[in-house]
Design an enzyme around this catalytic site. Structure first.
Site, short mmCIF file in Angstrom:
data_model
loop_
_atom_site.label_atom_id
_atom_site.label_comp_id
_atom_site.label_asym_id
_atom_site.label_seq_id
_atom_site.Cartn_x
_atom_site.Cartn_y
_atom_site.Cartn_z
N CYS A 178 25.04 10.38 -23.81
CA CYS A 178 24.21 10.81 -24.84
C CYS A 178 22.46 9.93 -24.98
O CYS A 178 21.97 10.00 -25.69
CB CYS A 178 24.51 10.97 -26.65
SG CYS A 178 25.89 12.54 -25.99
N HIS A 220 20.17 10.94 -31.99
CA HIS A 220 20.83 11.93 -31.39
C HIS A 220 21.31 12.87 -32.48
O HIS A 220 21.63 12.42 -33.48
CB HIS A 220 21.26 11.06 -30.83
CG HIS A 220 22.02 11.69 -29.86
ND1 HIS A 220 22.12 13.05 -29.32
CD2 HIS A 220 23.69 11.94 -29.84
CE1 HIS A 220 23.35 13.81 -28.69
NE2 HIS A 220 24.36 12.78 -29.28
N ASN A 260 24.37 20.63 -29.67
CA ASN A 260 23.94 18.26 -29.10
C ASN A 260 23.68 19.03 -27.66
O ASN A 260 25.03 19.16 -26.99
CB ASN A 260 25.39 18.18 -29.20
CG ASN A 260 25.47 16.33 -28.77
OD1 ASN A 260 24.93 15.89 -27.87
ND2 ASN A 260 26.73 15.46 -28.95
#
Length: 310
Positions: A112, A235, A265
């Site tokens: 990520c 994020h 996500n």
């Protein structure tokens, strides 16, 4: 030479999977998912859409938005942990499809945090004067490594791609400072064998601490204060983690990007996807100070302080 963002683009699959869809296949509920994560729905790519397909579509838009052609690209960096196959890389696949004949190409893997690692890597080539136009793509098809029987992880992730063209910008604009980091001892908390596995409690504790610390660190490196921040793009992993970073910067809620409720996500794609969303909404303006911050498996993290504009 200052390095900044010249153009942006994104690709989101058409299929929407809502929390109510999960109620039909897992012992969970819309209320449970929303209150713990902030996610209401996510995009899922079909069997006919590969990681490289999403990367290509986002790249096309970023190149057009930057006002250049694919032949102007010097380097293509793709951040992903879900490539079509181990090799050839996604970057090489889209280099061929774009017709970016003079561009070098490589993939990088920081989960990520991947987009942050890619953007910082690109900036070094620009600042040194070696390259002029670099395409950075964050892209994931996480649905192909998701355990659809695991209610703790299945509801979290979505597919998509976000891309930027990074190149020279005027003095005072672009990337002002950055921080990259890793702690391999935490690798056991978020990993993939066949499917994705996560120790949510440990990752949450790490992320809440690290996101806030990284935001402050890049401001200190740039000689700036919390009051100077115009917009935060975190994020999009969990709304409570995002809120912790916002509160650390003492920002009002309207100055933080929040796309998690719509897209879930997207791992390496989440920050550039969110950036496009806020630009289209007119929330990011020329001269704004943007802080981008992310964390991921590894464990890894990264943050950038950026003055928007050319």
């Amino acid at each position: 030479m200052n390095a900044g963002i010249l153009g942006v683009g994104r690709c989101l699959p058409e299929r929407i999977m809502t929390n109510f869809d999960f109620e039909k296949i897992l012992d969970t509920s819309d209320e449970w998912i929303r209150t713990r994560t902030g996610i209401e729905e996510r995009r899922i790519a079909g069997d006919d859409m590969n990681t490289s397909d999403m990367a290509y579509e986002a790249a096309l838009k970023a190149i057009e938005n930057a006002g250049i052609t694919a032949e102007d690209l010097d380097l293509i960096l793709v951040a992903t942990v879900t490539p079509d196959q181990p090799f050839p890389t996604v970057s090489c696949m889209i280099q061929e499809r774009l017709g970016a004949k003079k561009a070098a190409a490589m993939d990088l893997s920081a989960a990520c945090s991947g987009f942050m690692y890619g953007a910082v890597t690109a900036a070094q080539f620009i600042q040194s004067g070696v390259y002029k136009n670099i395409l950075v793509v964050g892209v994931e098809k996480l649905s192909k490594i998701t355990d659809w029987n695991d209610r703790n992880t299945a509801v979290l992730f979505g597919d998509g791609a976000g891309a930027v063209v990074i190149g020279p910008v005027s003095e005072g604009k672009g990337i002002l400072s950055f921080e990259l980091g890793a702690d391999g001892s935490g690798g056991k908390h978020l990993y993939q064998d066949k499917n994705l596995h996560m120790n949510g409690r440990e990752v949450f504790k790490f992320a809440v601490r690290q996101m806030g610390e990284s935001c402050i660190e890049v401001l200190n490196k740039a000689g700036l204060n919390k009051e100077d921040v115009d917009f935060l793009i975190p994020h999009q992993a969990n709304v409570r983690i995002m809120e912790a970073a916002r509160e650390r910067l003492e920002l009002p809620i309207e100055k933080m990007s929040k796309t998690i409720h719509k897209y879930g996500n997207n791992s390496a794609a989440s920050i550039p996807i969110a950036m496009v969303e806020e630009l289209e909404a007119g929330k990011i303006k020329d001269g704004d100070l943007i802080v981008m911050v992310g964390f991921g498996a590894g464990l890894t993290w990264g943050a950038i302080a950026l003055r928007w504009g050319r």
